[in-house]
Design a protein around this motif. Structure first.
Motif, PDB file in Angstrom:
ATOM      1  N   PHE A  67       0.831  -1.201   0.000  1.00 38.39           N
ATOM      2  CA  PHE A  67       0.000   0.000   0.000  1.00 38.39           C
ATOM      3  C   PHE A  67       0.868   1.254   0.000  1.00 38.39           C
ATOM      4  N   GLN A  68       1.955   1.237   0.772  1.00 34.91           N
ATOM      5  CA  GLN A  68       2.847   2.396   0.803  1.00 34.91           C
ATOM      6  C   GLN A  68       3.481   2.633  -0.559  1.00 34.91           C
ATOM      7  N   SER A  69       3.855   1.563  -1.248  1.00 38.23           N
ATOM      8  CA  SER A  69       4.419   1.715  -2.591  1.00 38.23           C
ATOM      9  C   SER A  69       3.402   2.331  -3.547  1.00 38.23           C
ATOM     10  N   ALA A  70       2.155   1.906  -3.440  1.00 39.63           N
ATOM     11  CA  ALA A  70       1.098   2.490  -4.281  1.00 39.63           C
ATOM     12  C   ALA A  70       0.913   3.968  -3.957  1.00 39.63           C
ATOM     13  N   LEU A  71       0.912   4.305  -2.673  1.00 40.16           N
ATOM     14  CA  LEU A  71       0.785   5.713  -2.284  1.00 40.16           C
ATOM     15  C   LEU A  71       1.972   6.529  -2.775  1.00 40.16           C
ATOM     16  N   ASP A  72       3.158   5.946  -2.767  1.00 40.84           N
ATOM     17  CA  ASP A  72       4.342   6.652  -3.276  1.00 40.84           C
ATOM     18  C   ASP A  72       4.186   6.976  -4.755  1.00 40.84           C
ATOM     19  N   VAL A  73       3.667   6.027  -5.534  1.00 46.60           N
ATOM     20  CA  VAL A  73       3.458   6.273  -6.967  1.00 46.60           C
ATOM     21  C   VAL A  73       2.441   7.394  -7.155  1.00 46.60           C
ATOM     22  N   PHE A  74       1.345   7.345  -6.393  1.00 48.17           N
ATOM     23  CA  PHE A  74       0.350   8.419  -6.505  1.00 48.17           C
ATOM     24  C   PHE A  74       0.956   9.757  -6.113  1.00 48.17           C
ATOM     25  N   GLY A  75       1.753   9.760  -5.038  1.00 46.81           N
ATOM     26  CA  GLY A  75       2.377  10.998  -4.593  1.00 46.81           C
ATOM     27  C   GLY A  75       3.345  11.572  -5.615  1.00 46.81           C
ATOM     28  N   GLN A  76       4.001  10.695  -6.371  1.00 45.59           N
ATOM     29  CA  GLN A  76       4.932  11.171  -7.395  1.00 45.59           C
ATOM     30  C   GLN A  76       4.208  11.556  -8.676  1.00 45.59           C
ATOM     31  N   SER A  77       3.031  11.004  -8.916  1.00 40.03           N
ATOM     32  CA  SER A  77       2.327  11.314 -10.159  1.00 40.03           C
ATOM     33  C   SER A  77       1.574  12.637 -10.069  1.00 40.03           C
ATOM     34  N   GLN A 124       6.780  16.825 -22.060  1.00 41.55           N
ATOM     35  CA  GLN A 124       6.390  15.561 -21.415  1.00 41.55           C
ATOM     36  C   GLN A 124       7.053  15.477 -20.051  1.00 41.55           C
ATOM     37  N   PRO A 125       6.285  15.244 -18.994  1.00 41.77           N
ATOM     38  CA  PRO A 125       6.914  15.124 -17.663  1.00 41.77           C
ATOM     39  C   PRO A 125       7.701  13.820 -17.563  1.00 41.77           C
ATOM     40  N   ASP A 126       8.606  13.792 -16.612  1.00 39.94           N
ATOM     41  CA  ASP A 126       9.399  12.585 -16.359  1.00 39.94           C
ATOM     42  C   ASP A 126       8.501  11.545 -15.692  1.00 39.94           C
ATOM     43  N   LEU A 127       8.225  10.475 -16.401  1.00 39.53           N
ATOM     44  CA  LEU A 127       7.336   9.423 -15.881  1.00 39.53           C
ATOM     45  C   LEU A 127       8.121   8.207 -15.402  1.00 39.53           C
ATOM     46  N   SER A 128       9.385   8.373 -15.123  1.00 38.00           N
ATOM     47  CA  SER A 128      10.203   7.239 -14.693  1.00 38.00           C
ATOM     48  C   SER A 128       9.769   6.690 -13.333  1.00 38.00           C
ATOM     49  N   PHE A 129       9.025   7.500 -12.577  1.00 38.81           N
ATOM     50  CA  PHE A 129       8.575   7.014 -11.272  1.00 38.81           C
ATOM     51  C   PHE A 129       7.586   5.859 -11.401  1.00 38.81           C
TER      52      PHE A 129
END
Length: 183
Positions: A67-77, A124-129
């Protein structure tokens, strides 16, 4: 005839005594078997309870890490999305502002130059996250192997992937070998 009757009576007594002893032995063997089965069931129940107390916290940690990993992706997006929205908004305002002098030229009869009205390419934003790795799978039995008596004490999973026991390598002989799952 009295000798035959005595022999029959003696045989009956001997048969009854030996039958009683055999019945007693069978009863004791049955009781011992029941006690042994109860002890084995108690040991297995205690082992299962101990395993549960190891597995449940590990499962909670694994879920929380995912869940934390998913939240990290949302936070970076979210910053990347906001940046693209802001660029689009600014580009739209510039397009409107660059058209105002052309409206004025058209109304006043001047030359209309529409070359200033060009499409805008947004950066284009950096989508590497989005290239994320799954968190380390917490396996409380990873260090355990088989006990010397042949009793299996750990799960079939040997890697981080909880499905690898089903689809990947397992401790019973490699990919796709499910023959050891049933005893």
């Amino acid at each position: 005839m009295s000798g035959v009757a005595t022999a029959i009576a003696g045989a009956a007594i001997i048969g009854a005594v030996s039958s009683s002893k055999a019945s007693s032995k069978a009863s004791k063997a049955t009781a011992a078997g029941v006690a042994s089965a109860e002890a084995a069931t108690t040991r297995a129940t205690n082992k299962a309870r101990d395993d549960l107390f190891k597995l449940f916290p590990a499962a909670q940690e694994n879920a929380a890490a995912g869940f934390q990993s998913a939240l990290d992706v949302f936070g970076q997006s979210l910053p990347a999305q906001s940046q693209v929205f802001q660029q689009g908004n600014v580009a739209a305002q510039q397009q409107l502002l660059s058209g105002l002098p052309q409206f004025q030229n058209a109304i006043l009869g001047g030359n209309v130059d529409l070359s200033q009205l060009q499409p805008t390419q947004l950066q284009q934003p950096d989508l590497s996250f989005f290239q994320q790795q799954l968190p380390q799978f917490n396996d409380p039995f990873a260090q355990q192997a088989q006990q010397p008596g042949g009793e299996f004490v750990g799960p079939l999973v040997t890697t981080r992937d909880p499905l690898s026991g089903i689809f990947g390598q397992n401790k019973l002989g490699g990919p796709g070998n499910f023959s050891g799952l049933v005893r």
